[in-house]
Design an enzyme around this catalytic site. Structure first.
Site, PDB file in Angstrom:
ATOM      1  N   ARG A  64       0.833  -1.215   0.000  1.00 21.82           N
ATOM      2  CA  ARG A  64       0.000   0.000   0.000  1.00 21.82           C
ATOM      3  C   ARG A  64       0.862   1.259   0.000  1.00 21.82           C
ATOM      4  O   ARG A  64       0.526   2.250  -0.658  1.00 21.82           O
ATOM      5  CB  ARG A  64      -0.926  -0.026   1.230  1.00 21.82           C
ATOM      6  CG  ARG A  64      -1.965   1.080   1.263  1.00 21.82           C
ATOM      7  CD  ARG A  64      -2.983   0.813   2.361  1.00 21.82           C
ATOM      8  NE  ARG A  64      -3.957   1.894   2.446  1.00 21.82           N
ATOM      9  CZ  ARG A  64      -4.166   2.621   3.526  1.00 21.82           C
ATOM     10  NH1 ARG A  64      -3.465   2.384   4.631  1.00 21.82           N
ATOM     11  NH2 ARG A  64      -5.068   3.585   3.535  1.00 21.82           N
ATOM     12  N   HIS A  68       0.404   4.114  -2.763  1.00 28.38           N
ATOM     13  CA  HIS A  68       0.067   5.479  -2.389  1.00 28.38           C
ATOM     14  C   HIS A  68       1.155   6.462  -2.796  1.00 28.38           C
ATOM     15  O   HIS A  68       0.870   7.637  -3.036  1.00 28.38           O
ATOM     16  CB  HIS A  68      -0.197   5.556  -0.888  1.00 28.38           C
ATOM     17  CG  HIS A  68      -1.565   5.097  -0.497  1.00 28.38           C
ATOM     18  ND1 HIS A  68      -2.367   5.771   0.390  1.00 28.38           N
ATOM     19  CD2 HIS A  68      -2.301   4.021  -0.896  1.00 28.38           C
ATOM     20  CE1 HIS A  68      -3.525   5.145   0.531  1.00 28.38           C
ATOM     21  NE2 HIS A  68      -3.498   4.064  -0.235  1.00 28.38           N
ATOM     22  N   ASN A  96      -3.884   8.693   4.170  1.00 28.35           N
ATOM     23  CA  ASN A  96      -2.614   8.058   4.510  1.00 28.35           C
ATOM     24  C   ASN A  96      -2.379   7.897   6.006  1.00 28.35           C
ATOM     25  O   ASN A  96      -1.334   7.389   6.422  1.00 28.35           O
ATOM     26  CB  ASN A  96      -1.455   8.874   3.920  1.00 28.35           C
ATOM     27  CG  ASN A  96      -1.363   8.731   2.414  1.00 28.35           C
ATOM     28  OD1 ASN A  96      -1.832   7.753   1.853  1.00 28.35           O
ATOM     29  ND2 ASN A  96      -0.763   9.712   1.766  1.00 28.35           N
ATOM     30  N   HIS A 194      -6.189  -6.292  -2.593  1.00 29.16           N
ATOM     31  CA  HIS A 194      -7.028  -6.309  -1.399  1.00 29.16           C
ATOM     32  C   HIS A 194      -7.187  -7.718  -0.825  1.00 29.16           C
ATOM     33  O   HIS A 194      -7.909  -7.901   0.148  1.00 29.16           O
ATOM     34  CB  HIS A 194      -8.413  -5.729  -1.708  1.00 29.16           C
ATOM     35  CG  HIS A 194      -8.394  -4.264  -1.981  1.00 29.16           C
ATOM     36  ND1 HIS A 194      -9.489  -3.579  -2.478  1.00 29.16           N
ATOM     37  CD2 HIS A 194      -7.415  -3.328  -1.842  1.00 29.16           C
ATOM     38  CE1 HIS A 194      -9.180  -2.302  -2.622  1.00 29.16           C
ATOM     39  NE2 HIS A 194      -7.923  -2.127  -2.247  1.00 29.16           N
TER      40      HIS A 194
END
Length: 326
Positions: A64, A68, A96, A194
């Protein structure tokens, strides 16, 4: 069996060729540190393995972190920068605030600064560590072209504007990914990330208690799943962690697509994949074939994502510490 091995070898060969082609266009290469820091990849892998062996949930966090970073003006390590007195950085933007894994990057960077000071970028470390973490919990290997340089700018509002929301519909998701040069297939493949990790109740609470601002639940979600989630996340709960792939959230696999197919995707963005013919077809394929192409597809999409908006040449810098500019 022989034909399967032949096909796998052919895929790996063609993937490397495609990576080399992509790398040429943006000045990244697979052997970038061959002479300047030949042990860089091995040091990163060893330290990452140590952390993941103690806490497998960090694999999702590190994946992640890389995502990001890349979705906010490119893979430049800007998500790692601390806020200052005069600027709120990306890592303190609302999407975040739940990011984890910074200590892994810092640990790898510290080791590499001792071995090869001022050579390996934090942006490259994000890409390497994400790959090695996923590989450690059963995910695929993918080649990581290197040579990214670190950005000097990190602004919270840009994270708010660029990161796709878990509440996005399919139109918003496709537009978000397209703006980064990623295809609809990349969207549905990378959503498969996910299958590991956790989320907290606020990221999906509206689907349980106030769908579309009208109260009530999301009618596209399986009712039994709604009931189970309500037990875990009563109204106002901001802290309870929920597995995104129940029972399999520490192992990288294609089970996520079975959940989405059964209307048990945790986020609205997961459910949205069923509302488009192409993304729905991919969900159905992976769900009914035990993820027949998912690992290979995920590897290919990660290579593409890792080259979004990279800084090379004389752009940016090589940070001495990943949390601060030089």
């Amino acid at each position: 069996m022989a034909n399967s091995k032949l096909l796998l070898t052919f895929f790996q060969f063609t993937l490397v060729l495609s990576v080399l082609g992509l790398a040429y266009t943006c000045s990244l290469t697979l052997d970038y540190y061959k002479t300047s820091c030949p042990s860089a990849k091995y040091i990163a892998k060893a330290i990452t393995k140590k952390y993941i062996s103690r806490d497998p949930t960090l694999a999702a966090s590190l994946l992640r972190l890389h995502f990001h970073d890349c979705f906010v003006w490119g893979c430049d390590g800007s998500v790692l920068l601390n806020s200052t007195k005069n600027n709120t950085a990306e890592r303190d933007a609302y999407p975040n605030l739940s990011l984890r894994g910074f200590q892994v990057i810092d640990s790898v960077k510290k080791a590499l600064e001792k071995k090869c000071p001022g050579v390996v970028s934090c942006a490259d470390l994000l890409a390497l560590v994400a790959r090695d973490a996923v590989l450690q919990i059963g995910g695929p290997f993918w080649p990581v072209p290197l040579g990214r340089r670190d950005g000097r700018v990190s602004i919270a509002s840009e994270a708010n504007d660029n990161l796709p929301s878990p509440a996005f519909n399919i139109t918003q998701l496709k537009a978000s990914f397209a703006s980064k040069g990623l295809s609809d297939k990349d969207l549905v493949v990378l959503s498969g990330g996910h299958n590991i990790g956790i989320a907290h109740c606020p990221s999906f609470a509206d689907r349980l208690y106030n769908f579309s601002g009208q109260g009530g639940t999301d009618p596209t979600m399986d009712q039994n799943y709604i009931d189970a989630l309500k037990k875990k996340c009563p109204p106002g709960d901001n802290t309870t962690p929920v597995e995104m792939d129940p029972g399999s959230y520490k192992t990288f696999d294609a089970h996520y697509y079975n959940l989405v197919r059964k209307s048990r995707g945790l986020f609205q963005s997961d459910a949205a994949l069923l509302t488009d013919s192409a993304t729905n077809a991919y969900v159905q394929l992976q769900a009914t074939t035990d993820g027949i192409t998912f690992m290979e597809d995920f590897a290919e999409s990660m290579v593409k994502m890792g080259q979004i908006g990279v800084l090379t040449g004389s752009s940016g810098e090589i940070r001495k510490q990943c949390s601060t500019i030089n």
